[in-house]
Design an enzyme around this catalytic site. Sequence first.
Site, PDB file in Angstrom:
ATOM      1  N   GLU A   1      35.264 -67.052 -35.171  1.00 41.82           N
ATOM      2  CA  GLU A   1      35.153 -65.802 -34.407  1.00 41.82           C
ATOM      3  C   GLU A   1      34.361 -66.011 -33.120  1.00 41.82           C
ATOM      4  O   GLU A   1      33.287 -65.440 -32.913  1.00 41.82           O
ATOM      5  CB  GLU A   1      34.539 -64.708 -35.290  1.00 41.82           C
ATOM      6  CG  GLU A   1      35.444 -64.423 -36.494  1.00 41.82           C
ATOM      7  CD  GLU A   1      35.008 -63.255 -37.368  1.00 41.82           C
ATOM      8  OE1 GLU A   1      33.792 -63.056 -37.517  1.00 41.82           O
ATOM      9  OE2 GLU A   1      35.882 -62.554 -37.908  1.00 41.82           O
TER      10      GLU A   1
ATOM     11  N   GLU B   1      41.850 -65.224 -41.835  1.00 36.18           N
ATOM     12  CA  GLU B   1      40.998 -64.340 -42.646  1.00 36.18           C
ATOM     13  C   GLU B   1      41.673 -62.984 -42.713  1.00 36.18           C
ATOM     14  O   GLU B   1      42.094 -62.444 -41.682  1.00 36.18           O
ATOM     15  CB  GLU B   1      39.617 -64.134 -42.021  1.00 36.18           C
ATOM     16  CG  GLU B   1      38.653 -65.230 -42.257  1.00 36.18           C
ATOM     17  CD  GLU B   1      37.241 -64.894 -41.773  1.00 36.18           C
ATOM     18  OE1 GLU B   1      36.820 -63.728 -41.871  1.00 36.18           O
ATOM     19  OE2 GLU B   1      36.579 -65.825 -41.295  1.00 36.18           O
TER      20      GLU B   1
HETATM   21  C1  BG6 Z   1      34.324 -62.330 -40.782  1.00 33.95           C
HETATM   22  C2  BG6 Z   1      33.560 -63.593 -41.019  1.00 33.95           C
HETATM   23  O1  BG6 Z   1      33.697 -61.670 -39.732  1.00 33.95           O
HETATM   24  O2  BG6 Z   1      34.398 -61.382 -41.780  1.00 33.95           O
HETATM   25  C3  BG6 Z   1      33.291 -63.913 -42.481  1.00 33.95           C
HETATM   26  O3  BG6 Z   1      34.190 -64.689 -40.416  1.00 33.95           O
HETATM   27  C4  BG6 Z   1      32.991 -62.635 -43.228  1.00 33.95           C
HETATM   28  O4  BG6 Z   1      32.263 -64.857 -42.534  1.00 33.95           O
HETATM   29  C5  BG6 Z   1      34.212 -61.738 -43.132  1.00 33.95           C
HETATM   30  O5  BG6 Z   1      32.601 -62.811 -44.544  1.00 33.95           O
HETATM   31  C6  BG6 Z   1      34.128 -60.459 -43.945  1.00 33.95           C
HETATM   32  O6  BG6 Z   1      32.971 -59.771 -43.616  1.00 33.95           O
HETATM   33  P1  BG6 Z   1      31.932 -59.318 -44.729  1.00 33.95           P
HETATM   34  O7  BG6 Z   1      30.811 -58.786 -43.962  1.00 33.95           O
HETATM   35  O8  BG6 Z   1      32.621 -58.292 -45.544  1.00 33.95           O
HETATM   36  O9  BG6 Z   1      31.585 -60.535 -45.498  1.00 33.95           O
END
Ligand code: BG6
Length: 488
Positions: free
Chosen positions: A197, A386
């Site tokens: 990111e 992701e």
């Molecule tokens: C992304 C990150 O922003 O979102 C991850 O790359 C992160 O590291 C994921 O875990 C989900 O966010 P969260 O806060 O629910 O873990």
Amino acid sequence: MAFPKDFMWGGATAANQCEGAWNVGGKGMTVTDASTAGTLTEPRYTTYVTKEGEKKKAVMFEELPKGAHRAVFDGYYYPCHEGIDFYHHYKEDIALFAEMGFKIFRMSISWARIFPKGIEDEPNQEGIEFYRNVFKELKKYDIEPLVTIYHYDLPVYLEEDLGGWGNRELIDLYEKYARVLFNEYKGLVKYWLTFNEINSPLLIRSFVPNYPKEKVKDDLQLLHHQFVASARVVRAAHEIDPDMKVGTMVAGVTSYPLRCHPDDVIANQKRQQDDFYYCCDIMARGEYPYFAQRLWNEFDAKLDITDQDLVDLKEGKVDMVTFSYYSTGCTTVDPNAEKAKGNFSTGAKNPYLKYSEWGWSIDGQGLRYLLNELYGRYQLPLMVVENGLGAVDQLEEDGSIHDPYRIAYTKEHVLAMKDAVNDGVNLLAYTYWGCIDLVSASTGEMKKRYGFIYVDKNNDGSGTLKRYKKDSFYWYKKVIESNGEDVD
Ligand code: BG6
């Protein structure tokens, strides 16, 4: 039409959220090691000692006072120290990924496991061997590793003693670190991502209240160093092994205008430029976009950009564009519009969407939209690296976990990807985030679970670490087996 035959289905994690073993195997301390656990309502804190020796804490993302050193105190819980102990469970976990049929597994390397402070002459052999063993284990099951070189866990020495990414020296140190990885894992790892990111430094300003303008100016310089570092590493990978493919990884903060009022439309276009395309354009096209000067002017930023930087950026264009995608936001100039949360995205609430327990919108169509936007803009292969739903799961007495909400969320996004593929988008892979439960990055909780695999670990650190298969585990297995055809 369907997903291409060689489409890579899989899952994603990050070292600091799952590995644990924070001070094992010669690993140095990272900034995430000093982050406490929070909840939806209580922030995560960074604990530190001031120059004068006072023990203090600051809300995550708040700048620490000059001369402060991150430290770990008794009486606080630091969830990344143990994570889900992937460090000691990786064989068992990879076997479960293989059982689901994974073709690809995204993970990150902890810089401090390779160079504990970030500045050593020689890498830490134990760290090198740990990751080599993980990659070999993946290969045993024909799972392709997709490796993020840097996922938020900077060695503390680089942050505190060298001043972090605002210091140009980090470019050389990062390149040195990446070259070690490429030389060590040549033949084992083909796909790499340079920065997780990469646009996150620019996103912080929209959710930290009263974020100072001066700070954004510094963030723009810091980002310039990351862009150059990323480009130099792409070039290095190609030199070391022409088969390596290196991608940028951008937080897919898609937003819509809240209303068709032209002011909202223009505001949204600007937001997309500033929050997303500024970073993605430079990585994919090798030069700053036309609107960069407008953004710099707004923050009175005069960046230090050398002629060699411009050459490096040109020569280090990425091979693929990858992104995280969880939710979408809305933009409006109306100050009274209802606000919403999201993964880094803030803004107005969309009346047409449902929201998760953590207040993030659920919007499969937004993924199709973003995939088309990106492919149209860059004509580079894409990966969704992701995507997932964080929710509270109930472990039943018989060891089952019924998570129809996660299946519904993922199904919606799989169908959206299929639509995008049918639109003509060249999509290589999908790695579902947190394929195994892990520590939430924003809240530090375990309770916000993403996994197809449940890990018996609680917010306070209790639990046996035993792994259980959720209903979604069997569902995803079927999706992979049918190459995305059977999603019911
Ligand atoms: C992304 C990150 O922003 O979102 C991850 O790359 C992160 O590291 C994921 O875990 C989900 O966010 P969260 O806060 O629910 O873990």
